[in-house]
Scaffold this motif. Structure first.
Motif, mmCIF file in Angstrom:
data_model
loop_
_atom_site.group_PDB
_atom_site.id
_atom_site.type_symbol
_atom_site.label_atom_id
_atom_site.label_comp_id
_atom_site.label_asym_id
_atom_site.label_seq_id
_atom_site.Cartn_x
_atom_site.Cartn_y
_atom_site.Cartn_z
ATOM 1 N N ALA A 17 0.809 -1.217 0.000
ATOM 2 C CA ALA A 17 0.000 0.000 0.000
ATOM 3 C C ALA A 17 0.845 1.272 0.000
ATOM 4 C CB ALA A 17 -0.935 -0.006 1.203
ATOM 5 N N ASP A 18 2.162 1.158 0.296
ATOM 6 C CA ASP A 18 2.996 2.368 0.263
ATOM 7 C C ASP A 18 3.654 2.569 -1.116
ATOM 8 O OD1 ASP A 18 4.829 0.362 0.325
ATOM 9 O OD2 ASP A 18 5.806 0.974 2.202
ATOM 10 N N ALA A 19 3.239 1.786 -2.096
ATOM 11 C CA ALA A 19 3.777 1.967 -3.460
ATOM 12 C C ALA A 19 3.381 3.346 -3.989
ATOM 13 C CB ALA A 19 3.216 0.890 -4.380
ATOM 14 N N ASN A 20 4.167 3.853 -4.936
ATOM 15 C CA ASN A 20 3.774 5.125 -5.561
ATOM 16 C C ASN A 20 3.292 4.881 -6.994
ATOM 17 O OD1 ASN A 20 6.062 5.065 -7.276
ATOM 18 N ND2 ASN A 20 7.321 5.897 -5.608
ATOM 19 N N GLY A 21 2.723 5.943 -7.578
ATOM 20 C CA GLY A 21 2.123 5.813 -8.902
ATOM 21 C C GLY A 21 3.125 5.384 -9.953
#
Ligand SMILES: O=C(O)CCC(=O)C(=O)O
Ligand SMILES: [Fe+2]
Length: 288
Positions: A8-12
């Motif tokens: 969930a802490d991935a970025n776009g």
């Protein structure tokens, strides 16, 4: 090939990179499952009133409930989720602007067979878009857990680079299994389909999709949401719904007026010059 799984802490940019490479990716537990439970509660009266699909593609044991922006405040938040918008805008960054394409709660009932494996971009009258030129970036939020048994979406990672109009069987695909609150991203060119539901429960997914703003939207947002309700929405959501000019001039009203100004009754006229300059810059950019 397994489906890329991000936390969930991935970025776009990370999601978009997976989409360029594989055409799909899962972000696990992006929101607590309670958020999807809230959306279901808001939508329950509309789900109960939704008929089953009229044909095999829509699914004769599947209910497709649309108009979600008018019907659910939680869906309005999910459509504007910052990671999703970042991923969509990066993945479709070759175009000047993007817009919402459709909102649909897909409830696949028990004994529904697997859906035909397809590309969502076939909706554009099977236009043969060039390989690598993606026109859609789609999400399915797991509202219930998605399991192989209950009809998790089936995908073929990497198939966004294959030829058009191919036919596949279930054995060629992988189930996008994920816990409720997770989201599957996939591009318009990725081959996929709803899974067969061999369980006794309904599998519920929120299909929120985005497309280049020079294409016609699949769900008509101007009629799905009345103007009176739309006027209560935040402006960034309205622009995403299509109350904005696509690229330079698409969708203007009357004397080159901006659709958002018209909706909100603002007595302004389009200042086209900024956009014209942007368009001119794009013309000078090398092709991707
Ligand atoms: O419900 C799903 O898992 C996918 C449905 C789908 O791909 C579609 O209806 O286009
Ligand atoms: Fe699809």
């Amino acid at each position: 090939m397994p489906i890329e799984r991000l936390s969930a802490d991935a970025n776009g940019a990370q999601v978009a990179a997976a989409l360029v490479r594989d055409g799909c990716a899962i972000v696990e537990r992006l929101v607590p499952r309670a958020v999807l439970d809230r959306a279901r509660d808001e939508l329950q009266p509309f789900i109960d009133a939704t008929p089953f699909g009229p044909d095999d593609f829509a699914g004769r044991r599947t209910r497709r409930t649309g108009g979600l922006l008018a019907r659910s405040a939680t869906c309005r938040e999910l459509v504007m989720h910052p990671l999703v918008l970042d991923a969509v805008r990066t993945a479709l960054g070759h175009a000047t602007s993007v817009q919402l394409h459709l909102t649909q709660l897909i409830g696949i009932g028990p004994n529904e067979p697997g859906q035909l494996i397809h590309r969502d971009q076939w909706a554009f009258d099977f236009f043969p878009f060039p390989s690598g030129y993606e026109v859609q970036c789609n999400t399915i939020w797991a509202m219930t857990d998605f399991t192989e048994a209950n009809g998790a979406t089936r995908v073929i990672p990497g198939s966004h680079r294959r030829e058009d109009r191919l036919q596949f069987q279930e054995g060629d695909t992988e189930p996008a299994e994920m816990p409720a609150g997770s989201v599957l991203f996939y591009t318009g060119a990725l081959y996929h389909g709803g899974g067969a539901n061999r369980s006794t429960e309904v599998r519920q997914g929120l299909n929120l999709t985005y497309a280049l703003s020079w294409l016609r939207q699949e769900e008509n947002q101007y009629l799905a949401v009345s103007a009176d309700i739309a006027r209560t929405f935040p402006e960034p959501l309205l622009r995403l719904m299509g109350y904005a000019r696509g690229a330079y001039a698409l969708g203007y009203v009357g004397d080159l007026r901006d659709p958002l100004d018209v909706l909100l009754g603002r007595d302004t006229h389009a200042n086209a010059f900024g956009e014209l300059e942007r368009a001119a810059e794009r013309v000078r950019e090398p092709l991707p």
